[in-house]
Every structure is written in structure tokens, then in C-alpha cells.
Design a protein around this motif. Structure first.
Motif, PDB file in Angstrom:
ATOM      1  N   GLN A 164       0.825  -1.208   0.000  1.00  0.00           N
ATOM      2  CA  GLN A 164       0.000   0.000   0.000  1.00  0.00           C
ATOM      3  C   GLN A 164       0.862   1.261   0.000  1.00  0.00           C
ATOM      4  O   GLN A 164       0.572   2.227  -0.713  1.00  0.00           O
ATOM      5  CB  GLN A 164      -0.937  -0.019   1.203  1.00  0.00           C
ATOM      6  N   LEU A 165       1.927   1.246   0.785  1.00  0.00           N
ATOM      7  CA  LEU A 165       2.812   2.415   0.831  1.00  0.00           C
ATOM      8  C   LEU A 165       3.548   2.609  -0.487  1.00  0.00           C
ATOM      9  O   LEU A 165       3.736   3.742  -0.949  1.00  0.00           O
ATOM     10  CB  LEU A 165       3.812   2.258   1.979  1.00  0.00           C
ATOM     11  N   VAL A 166       3.966   1.512  -1.109  1.00  0.00           N
ATOM     12  CA  VAL A 166       4.664   1.617  -2.395  1.00  0.00           C
ATOM     13  C   VAL A 166       3.723   2.151  -3.474  1.00  0.00           C
ATOM     14  O   VAL A 166       4.103   3.011  -4.280  1.00  0.00           O
ATOM     15  CB  VAL A 166       5.232   0.246  -2.800  1.00  0.00           C
ATOM     16  N   ILE A 167       2.506   1.659  -3.503  1.00  0.00           N
ATOM     17  CA  ILE A 167       1.529   2.133  -4.495  1.00  0.00           C
ATOM     18  C   ILE A 167       1.258   3.621  -4.312  1.00  0.00           C
ATOM     19  O   ILE A 167       1.169   4.381  -5.288  1.00  0.00           O
ATOM     20  CB  ILE A 167       0.228   1.320  -4.374  1.00  0.00           C
ATOM     21  N   GLU A 168       1.189   4.065  -3.071  1.00  0.00           N
ATOM     22  CA  GLU A 168       0.949   5.488  -2.814  1.00  0.00           C
ATOM     23  C   GLU A 168       2.169   6.336  -3.140  1.00  0.00           C
ATOM     24  O   GLU A 168       2.044   7.429  -3.706  1.00  0.00           O
ATOM     25  CB  GLU A 168       0.560   5.681  -1.343  1.00  0.00           C
ATOM     26  N   ALA A 169       3.352   5.840  -2.820  1.00  0.00           N
ATOM     27  CA  ALA A 169       4.568   6.634  -3.020  1.00  0.00           C
ATOM     28  C   ALA A 169       4.913   6.802  -4.488  1.00  0.00           C
ATOM     29  O   ALA A 169       5.460   7.831  -4.897  1.00  0.00           O
ATOM     30  CB  ALA A 169       5.744   5.986  -2.275  1.00  0.00           C
ATOM     31  N   THR A 170       4.627   5.799  -5.301  1.00  0.00           N
ATOM     32  CA  THR A 170       5.032   5.845  -6.709  1.00  0.00           C
ATOM     33  C   THR A 170       3.898   6.189  -7.667  1.00  0.00           C
ATOM     34  O   THR A 170       4.146   6.285  -8.869  1.00  0.00           O
ATOM     35  CB  THR A 170       5.603   4.478  -7.119  1.00  0.00           C
ATOM     36  N   ASP A 171       2.691   6.404  -7.128  1.00  0.00           N
ATOM     37  CA  ASP A 171       1.529   6.576  -8.014  1.00  0.00           C
ATOM     38  C   ASP A 171       1.507   5.412  -8.996  1.00  0.00           C
ATOM     39  O   ASP A 171       1.516   5.585 -10.218  1.00  0.00           O
ATOM     40  CB  ASP A 171       1.607   7.923  -8.737  1.00  0.00           C
ATOM     41  N   TYR A 172       1.472   4.216  -8.435  1.00  0.00           N
ATOM     42  CA  TYR A 172       1.778   2.993  -9.173  1.00  0.00           C
ATOM     43  C   TYR A 172       0.880   2.778 -10.383  1.00  0.00           C
ATOM     44  O   TYR A 172       1.355   2.369 -11.446  1.00  0.00           O
ATOM     45  CB  TYR A 172       1.678   1.796  -8.224  1.00  0.00           C
ATOM     46  N   TYR A 173      -0.406   3.041 -10.257  1.00  0.00           N
ATOM     47  CA  TYR A 173      -1.313   2.722 -11.355  1.00  0.00           C
ATOM     48  C   TYR A 173      -1.058   3.617 -12.572  1.00  0.00           C
ATOM     49  O   TYR A 173      -1.150   3.157 -13.718  1.00  0.00           O
ATOM     50  CB  TYR A 173      -2.756   2.848 -10.881  1.00  0.00           C
ATOM     51  N   ARG A 174      -0.720   4.872 -12.341  1.00  0.00           N
ATOM     52  CA  ARG A 174      -0.384   5.737 -13.469  1.00  0.00           C
ATOM     53  C   ARG A 174       0.930   5.298 -14.099  1.00  0.00           C
ATOM     54  O   ARG A 174       1.068   5.253 -15.330  1.00  0.00           O
ATOM     55  CB  ARG A 174      -0.267   7.193 -13.002  1.00  0.00           C
ATOM     56  N   VAL A 175       1.910   4.952 -13.267  1.00  0.00           N
ATOM     57  CA  VAL A 175       3.202   4.488 -13.777  1.00  0.00           C
ATOM     58  C   VAL A 175       3.042   3.172 -14.533  1.00  0.00           C
ATOM     59  O   VAL A 175       3.666   2.963 -15.587  1.00  0.00           O
ATOM     60  CB  VAL A 175       4.195   4.347 -12.609  1.00  0.00           C
ATOM     61  N   LEU A 176       2.207   2.285 -14.016  1.00  0.00           N
ATOM     62  CA  LEU A 176       1.959   1.013 -14.702  1.00  0.00           C
ATOM     63  C   LEU A 176       1.320   1.244 -16.071  1.00  0.00           C
ATOM     64  O   LEU A 176       1.689   0.600 -17.059  1.00  0.00           O
ATOM     65  CB  LEU A 176       1.054   0.133 -13.842  1.00  0.00           C
ATOM     66  N   GLY A 177       0.383   2.179 -16.140  1.00  0.00           N
ATOM     67  CA  GLY A 177      -0.223   2.501 -17.424  1.00  0.00           C
ATOM     68  C   GLY A 177       0.783   3.065 -18.409  1.00  0.00           C
ATOM     69  O   GLY A 177       0.774   2.730 -19.601  1.00  0.00           O
ATOM     70  N   ASN A 178       1.683   3.936 -17.917  1.00  0.00           N
ATOM     71  CA  ASN A 178       2.733   4.482 -18.786  1.00  0.00           C
ATOM     72  C   ASN A 178       3.620   3.374 -19.354  1.00  0.00           C
ATOM     73  O   ASN A 178       3.963   3.365 -20.538  1.00  0.00           O
ATOM     74  CB  ASN A 178       3.587   5.485 -18.008  1.00  0.00           C
ATOM     75  N   SER A 179       4.006   2.441 -18.495  1.00  0.00           N
ATOM     76  CA  SER A 179       4.897   1.358 -18.928  1.00  0.00           C
ATOM     77  C   SER A 179       4.202   0.445 -19.929  1.00  0.00           C
ATOM     78  O   SER A 179       4.808   0.031 -20.928  1.00  0.00           O
ATOM     79  CB  SER A 179       5.373   0.551 -17.716  1.00  0.00           C
ATOM     80  N   LEU A 180       2.942   0.103 -19.671  1.00  0.00           N
ATOM     81  CA  LEU A 180       2.216  -0.755 -20.606  1.00  0.00           C
ATOM     82  C   LEU A 180       2.058  -0.079 -21.966  1.00  0.00           C
ATOM     83  O   LEU A 180       2.238  -0.712 -23.015  1.00  0.00           O
ATOM     84  CB  LEU A 180       0.838  -1.096 -20.031  1.00  0.00           C
ATOM     85  N   PHE A 181       1.746   1.199 -21.957  1.00  0.00           N
ATOM     86  CA  PHE A 181       1.588   1.945 -23.207  1.00  0.00           C
ATOM     87  C   PHE A 181       2.904   1.996 -23.975  1.00  0.00           C
ATOM     88  O   PHE A 181       2.955   1.703 -25.182  1.00  0.00           O
ATOM     89  CB  PHE A 181       1.094   3.361 -22.885  1.00  0.00           C
ATOM     90  N   LEU A 182       3.981   2.338 -23.284  1.00  0.00           N
ATOM     91  CA  LEU A 182       5.279   2.498 -23.938  1.00  0.00           C
ATOM     92  C   LEU A 182       5.818   1.162 -24.452  1.00  0.00           C
ATOM     93  O   LEU A 182       6.214   1.038 -25.614  1.00  0.00           O
ATOM     94  CB  LEU A 182       6.275   3.127 -22.969  1.00  0.00           C
ATOM     95  N   THR A 183       5.826   0.153 -23.599  1.00  0.00           N
ATOM     96  CA  THR A 183       6.449  -1.117 -23.966  1.00  0.00           C
ATOM     97  C   THR A 183       5.649  -1.855 -25.041  1.00  0.00           C
ATOM     98  O   THR A 183       6.230  -2.477 -25.934  1.00  0.00           O
ATOM     99  CB  THR A 183       6.603  -2.015 -22.735  1.00  0.00           C
ATOM    100  N   THR A 184       4.325  -1.795 -24.971  1.00  0.00           N
ATOM    101  CA  THR A 184       3.516  -2.511 -25.964  1.00  0.00           C
ATOM    102  C   THR A 184       3.713  -1.922 -27.357  1.00  0.00           C
ATOM    103  O   THR A 184       3.955  -2.658 -28.327  1.00  0.00           O
ATOM    104  CB  THR A 184       2.033  -2.456 -25.579  1.00  0.00           C
TER     105      THR A 184
END
Length: 320
Positions: free
Chosen positions: A75-95
Motif C-alpha cells: 500500500q505504501l509503495v503504491i501510494e509513493a510511486t503513483d503505481y497505477y499511473r506508472v503502470l499505465g505508462n509502462s504498458l503503453f510504452l512497452t507494448t
């Protein structure tokens, strides 16, 4: 009659032979077990640390299995990194990068594998040279080019200036599309070997049906190389997903999973520094949770595609 083995003839095998075979099997099993543990140890350690509750951090009796399971670190990691936005960026870029790179490298590999033309071997040697050249050597000139990007001088002629592409994913897309993505030379080699392994009768049949080289590529070659395509996509996806060096240069304002993990410790310290009950040693559990969140999507992807991944590796052996 000659050549007939009597039924009462028994071939005796020494007990020493059975003993040596048994010893070899035991040794092979133990050696495989040791290698497996060495490979899996980092992952098992991350699992053990990431799910530990705060009270288990200093408990000397806790070695692998936590006494109290907790998801607070996640929970702390997801909050600290804004994980869902970062995950979306990575999926968009890598795909998109993986698809663009796959298209270009398969097309170039098809040309090298199925056509004979002048300077084919020297040009293919230059392609392999791009694998040897480290990315650090071309990062600075490419960065300067993307700061004031122009195509054959047309933008300066029409607009009087170029386009700034730093901090935009299109810089990665351009490199992937023009065969200068991450390890593109390896993919060209893989597709070259895969297409060379296909029988020439396929092209002959396509030519009889009136297909030119491009139609043969799309309608005949690509469907027969689907396992290689999937394997190449997985490799490209993983390498773009894990890339930190180029992402930290070209995409400083476009955070990805890899760049967020590199800055995770500082963000966690800033997030929890105001909490009176915070223990700095618990950063270790949060870092391991961040590592699991980083590789979690790749693990799920591999679980569902491992069969095709293995087939692709078998089909891309060195041929000729």
C-alpha cells in the motif's frame, strides 16, 4: 541360423554399472536443486520480506515464513510511486515499442533471410555490429538529435526550427520503428534464421498464385512464424519494461515502472518521514514489495505464454 540370438543367452551387467548410474542421477538432482535455489533465492527473499508485518522485521525466529502477513508495504509503495499511473505508462510504452520493433525487425529479417542481393553479407554484419555497440555510445548524439528533431531538414525549411521530442514517448517509438530500438539487431538475426528455415516451396506456391514479395511476407511468412513473433514480442516487451538507462535519459518527465523503482527509497522516506512510529529499517520490506510490483505483470504474462515462448525458441535455432 546365423544372426539369431539364443533365447537362453543373458547379458550380464555389472552391479558397479547400476551403482554408477544411481550416483550420477543423485548428483544431477542435487546439482539441479542447487542451481534452482540460487536462481529462485532473490524471488523467495522478496516474497518473504514484502509480506512481513512490522513486528516481524526484528524477530530473529522469522527466517522465511512471516508470523503475521501484511500488505502494508504494498500500500505504501503504491501510494509513493503513483503505481497505477506508472503502470499505465509502462504498458503503453512497452507494448507500442515492442509491436513497432517486431514489425520492422521481422521485415528486415525476411529480406536478409529470403533474398539474395549485393552487399547482403556486409549489411548484415553492420546490423550485428549494432548489437556490439553499447547504447552509451549513441545515447548522447541521439539525445541531441531529439532535442531539435528534424526530418531531412524539412521542418527547418518549413517552420524555421525542429521539434523537441525529449520527455515524449514518440522518441522511443521512432527508434523502435527504424530498427534502432533496444537490441533490434538480435531480433533481426532471430527472424532471419526463422525465415531461412521455412521451405522455399511456400514462396513458389505463393508466386504461382500471383503474390509478390510483400503479399508473400504478410500472407505466408508471418503466419508460419507466429511462435517466433510471440517470442520476439515477449523478449522486446521485457527489455523495454526493464530499461532504466534510456528511459532516464529520454523520458525524465514520463515515469515508468523501472525509473520509479530506482527512486523508490527516496520517495518512501519522504512519504513516511512524518509518521512518528516509522522505523527506517522497514524500508527493506517496502523495497522488496516494490520489486514484486515491478516484475508482477511480467510473471503473469510469462505464465500464460510460456508454451508459445518455448516453441518460438525451438524454431529459431541457428540454421545454415
Amino acid at each position: 541360423s546365423a544372426g539369431v540370438i539364443p533365447s537362453d543367452l543373458h547379458i550380464s551387467v555389472s552391479p558397479l554399472y547400476y551403482l554408477s548410474q544411481m550416483v550420477w542421477k543423485i548428483f544431477r538432482f542435487l546439482l539441479t536443486l542447487c542451481f534452482t535455489f540460487v536462481i529462485l533465492y532473490p524471488f523467495l527473499y522478496s516474497l518473504s520480506m514484502a509480506f512481513r508485518a512490522p513486528e516481524d522485521v526484528y524477530d530473529p525466529s522469522v527466517v522465511w515464513l512471516p508470523r503475521h502477513f501484511s500488505v502494508e508495504s504494498f500500500q505504501l509503495v503504491i501510494e509513493a510511486t503513483d503505481y497505477y499511473r506508472v503502470l499505465g505508462n509502462s504498458l503503453f510504452l512497452t507494448t507500442i515499442c515492442a509491436l513497432l520493433q517486431l514489425f520492422t525487425c521481422s521485415l528486415v529479417g525476411y529480406g536478409f533471410g529470403r533474398f539474395s542481393f549485393r552487399l547482403r553479407e556486409p549489411l548484415f554484419a553492420l546490423v550485428l555490429l549494432t548489437v556490439v555497440v553499447p547504447p552509451q555510445m549513441i545515447a548522447l548524439p541521439t539525445f541531441i538529435q531529439f532535442q531539435d528533431f528534424d526530418f531531412l531538414g524539412l521542418l527547418h525549411l518549413l517552420l524555421g526550427h525542429g521539434v523537441q521530442l525529449i520527455d515524449r514517448p514518440i522518441s522511443f517509438f521512432i527508434l523502435a520503428f527504424f530498427g534502432m530500438g533496444i537490441r533490434s539487431g538480435i531480433f533481426i538475426l532471430i527472424f532471419r534464421q526463422s525465415f531461412r528455415a521455412l521451405p522455399s516451396e511456400l514462396e513458389d506456391a505463393a508466386a504461382v498464385d500471383g503474390c509478390n514479395a510483400i503479399r508473400t511476407y504478410f500472407r505466408i511468412m508471418l503466419p508460419n512464424a507466429k511462435n517466433t513473433l510471440l517470442m520476439g514480442f515477449l523478449f522486446s516487451f521485457v527489455w523495454y519494461w526493464n530499461d532504466y538507462y534510456l528511459s532516464s535519459i529520454y523520458l525524465t518527465g514520463f515515469p515508468t515502472v523501472s525509473t520509479s523503482l530506482a527512486n523508490l527509497q527516496g520517495r518512501l522516506e519522504m512519504l513516511v518521514s512524518t509518521e512518528a512510529a516509522f522505523d527506517p529499517y522497514q524500508i527493506v520490506t517496502m523495497m522488496q514489495a516494490g520489486c514484486l510490483l515491478t516484475i508482477g505483470f511480467l510473471l503473469v504474462l510469462y505464465i500464460f505464454t510460456q508454451k508459445y515462448f518455448t516453441k518460438g525458441i525451438q524454431e529459431t535455432g541457428i540454421v545454415g
